[in-house]
Motif scaffolding. Structure first.
Motif, PDB file in Angstrom:
ATOM      1  N   GLU A  12      -6.911   2.370  -7.018  1.00 29.35           N
ATOM      2  CA  GLU A  12      -8.074   2.403  -6.572  1.00 29.35           C
ATOM      3  C   GLU A  12      -8.749   3.937  -6.937  1.00 29.35           C
ATOM      4  N   GLU A  13      -8.072   5.148  -6.971  1.00 24.25           N
ATOM      5  CA  GLU A  13      -8.373   6.227  -7.143  1.00 24.25           C
ATOM      6  C   GLU A  13      -9.042   6.469  -8.463  1.00 24.25           C
ATOM      7  N   GLN A  14      -8.498   5.836  -9.643  1.00 23.41           N
ATOM      8  CA  GLN A  14      -8.782   5.908 -11.017  1.00 23.41           C
ATOM      9  C   GLN A  14      -9.579   4.676 -11.410  1.00 23.41           C
ATOM     10  N   SER A  15     -10.074   3.929 -10.429  1.00 22.05           N
ATOM     11  CA  SER A  15     -10.655   2.618 -10.584  1.00 22.05           C
ATOM     12  C   SER A  15     -10.320   1.792 -11.902  1.00 22.05           C
ATOM     13  N   ILE A  16      -9.008   1.594 -11.847  1.00 24.12           N
ATOM     14  CA  ILE A  16      -8.437   0.986 -12.829  1.00 24.12           C
ATOM     15  C   ILE A  16      -8.693  -0.699 -13.062  1.00 24.12           C
ATOM     16  N   PRO A  17      -9.356  -1.101 -14.003  1.00 24.69           N
ATOM     17  CA  PRO A  17     -10.030  -2.381 -14.031  1.00 24.69           C
ATOM     18  C   PRO A  17      -8.688  -3.609 -14.097  1.00 24.69           C
ATOM     19  N   THR A  18      -7.883  -3.542 -15.013  1.00 30.49           N
ATOM     20  CA  THR A  18      -6.822  -4.563 -15.104  1.00 30.49           C
ATOM     21  C   THR A  18      -5.552  -3.456 -15.380  1.00 30.49           C
ATOM     22  N   ALA A  19      -4.352  -3.961 -15.041  1.00 32.46           N
ATOM     23  CA  ALA A  19      -3.010  -3.372 -15.084  1.00 32.46           C
ATOM     24  C   ALA A  19      -1.966  -4.227 -15.189  1.00 32.46           C
ATOM     25  N   LEU A  20      -1.037  -4.128 -16.143  1.00 33.00           N
ATOM     26  CA  LEU A  20       0.491  -4.906 -16.240  1.00 33.00           C
ATOM     27  C   LEU A  20       1.176  -4.016 -15.854  1.00 33.00           C
TER      28      LEU A  20
END
Ligand code: AMP
Length: 406
Positions: A238-246
């Motif tokens: 949330e904090e880093q607005s990560i769009p997609t992560a594995l």
């Protein structure tokens, strides 16, 4: 170096342009001329180095230049997992876009009917996992007497997954006169022996695990507590607005727990691991690639070969016991010249793993000091003693001792 200089023909070059490839990777540079010359290869390279194109491009070119009137299989690519098999077949599709090549892929865990139908239409390149291949050979649907090129992909993984006898059984079906391309990420004595039993005067090609890839990836480490890892993951997403992560976990249950937590926090996520059906794994992967799934949580075996070009973030939710696995995992990001970030969580019991990883990559992973879920014990505490002699040796080495104080 350009692809033109590797003597690739126009329709293959066109396909590479369509894929956006400008420069051959080191394994392509080394292997393509050797394969075009018809020699055997003993290749030490892992997924992510461009090894699929290194063998696929010259195979396609050879078939295009030497058309045959028979309908038999001319090249067989044997690979350990379904995901890898599907990706290799997709690569053949992309690279043979302008050369009209008949290719198909077969793997277990799904109905054989569509696979048998595809085979009956005539196939020049077959990508297969060992079990289903042997099954269909046994049922008489596959004949390999026209085979010209055999590719054994990820030989070390075949060994790890207990497929080595199946591989040997497959080899017994192949014509003695053939070209063999052998690839493995590591070359242990057992693998070396297997290679020697299959290859004739091979040319050895080697690309070291891509520390260069690793250098391009921004790595960060968070010391935290086991119980806080899911919260820390959610916080960072949330904090880093990560769009997609594995996200990599050690176990299947661990993967399920992370997904349950994230879904509870309204983060679209799914797990892929050996207990999931093939259909569920494919659906999750395709949703992730499309962007409708934000987080994919995977175990190492399930994630092997997953190839997502624009993956920006990889999380080591659990640190792996085998340090090379860390490189494999973070190498999923930072592909094709793009930037990537690899975030690792380290709980107290994983300090030993962290030391081994840092020794392998030859540097410290930068620690993020200020975050809401810090380790609530004493960071200077020495790690739990290990039963592994090597590790104890390393723990005694002052080079690694100061790590936990940082
Ligand atoms: P592989 O090791 O075959 O799984 O390839 C890893 C990734 O690199 C895949 O996403 C390929 O599409 C990509 N790739 C392979 N060769 C090249 C190249 N010469 N230039 C750019 N990308 C490439």
């Amino acid at each position: 170096m350009t692809f033109q200089k590797l003597n690739l023909i126009e329709p293959v070059l066109q396909a590479l342009t369509a894929e956006g490839y400008n420069t051959p990777t080191p394994i392509q540079h080394q292997a393509i001329p050797v394969v075009l010359a018809g020699r055997d290869i003993q290749g030490c390279a892992q997924t992510g180095t461009g090894k699929t194109a290194a063998f696929a491009l010259p195979i396609i070119q050879h078939m295009y230049n030497n058309r045959k009137s028979h309908k038999g299989i001319r090249a067989l690519i044997l690979t350990p997992t379904r995901e890898l098999a599907i990706q290799i077949d997709e690569s053949f599709k992309a690279y043979s876009k302008f050369t009209r090549l008949k290719h198909t892929v077969i793997f277990g865990g799904v109905s054989q009917v569509p696979q048998v139908r595809a085979l009956s239409r005539g196939v020049e390149v077959l990508v297969a996992t060992p079990g289903r291949l042997l099954d269909l050979i046994g049922q008489g649907y596959i004949k390999l007497h026209h085979l010209e090129t055999f590719v054994l992909d990820e030989a070390d993984r075949m060994l790890d997954m207990g497929f080595i006898h199946d591989v040997k059984r497959v080899i017994a079906y192949l014509p003695a006169k053939r070209q063999t391309l052998f690839f493995s990420a590591t070359m242990s004595p057992v693998i070396e022996k297997l290679a020697q039993s299959m290859l004739q005067s091979p040319v050895k090609v080697e690309v070291t695990p891509p520390t260069s890839t690793v250098d391009k990836i921004e790595q960060r480490l968070y010391h935290t507590n086991k119980k806080d890892k899911p919260k820390l993951l959610h916080h960072l997403l949330e904090e880093q607005s990560i769009p997609t992560a594995l996200v990599f976990t050690r176990t299947k249950h661990g993967a399920n727990r992370v997904v349950k937590y994230l879904l509870g926090m309204q983060v679209k996520s799914a797990a892929i691991h050996g207990n999931k059906s093939q259909t569920a794994r494919q659906a999750a992967l395709s949703d992730f690639k499309k962007g409708s799934l934000r987080v994919l949580v995977a175990t190492d075996i399930a994630a092997r070969g997953i190839d997502i070009d624009e993956l920006t973030h990889v999380f080591n939710f659990d640190l792996p016991d085998v340090p090379e696995t860390y490189i494999h995992r973070i190498g999923r990001t930072g592909r094709a010249g793009l930037e990537g970030t690899a975030i690792a969580f380290c709980e107290q019991e994983e300090r030993v793993n962290l030391r081994d990883i840092e020794k392998l990559i030859g540097k410290r992973v930068p620690v993020v000091q200020n975050h809401p879920f810090p380790f609530d014990g004493n960071l200077t505490q020495s790690p739990k003693p290990s039963h592994d002699n090597n590790r104890n040796q390393r723990s005694r080495n002052p080079q690694f001792r100061s790590r936990s104080a940082s």
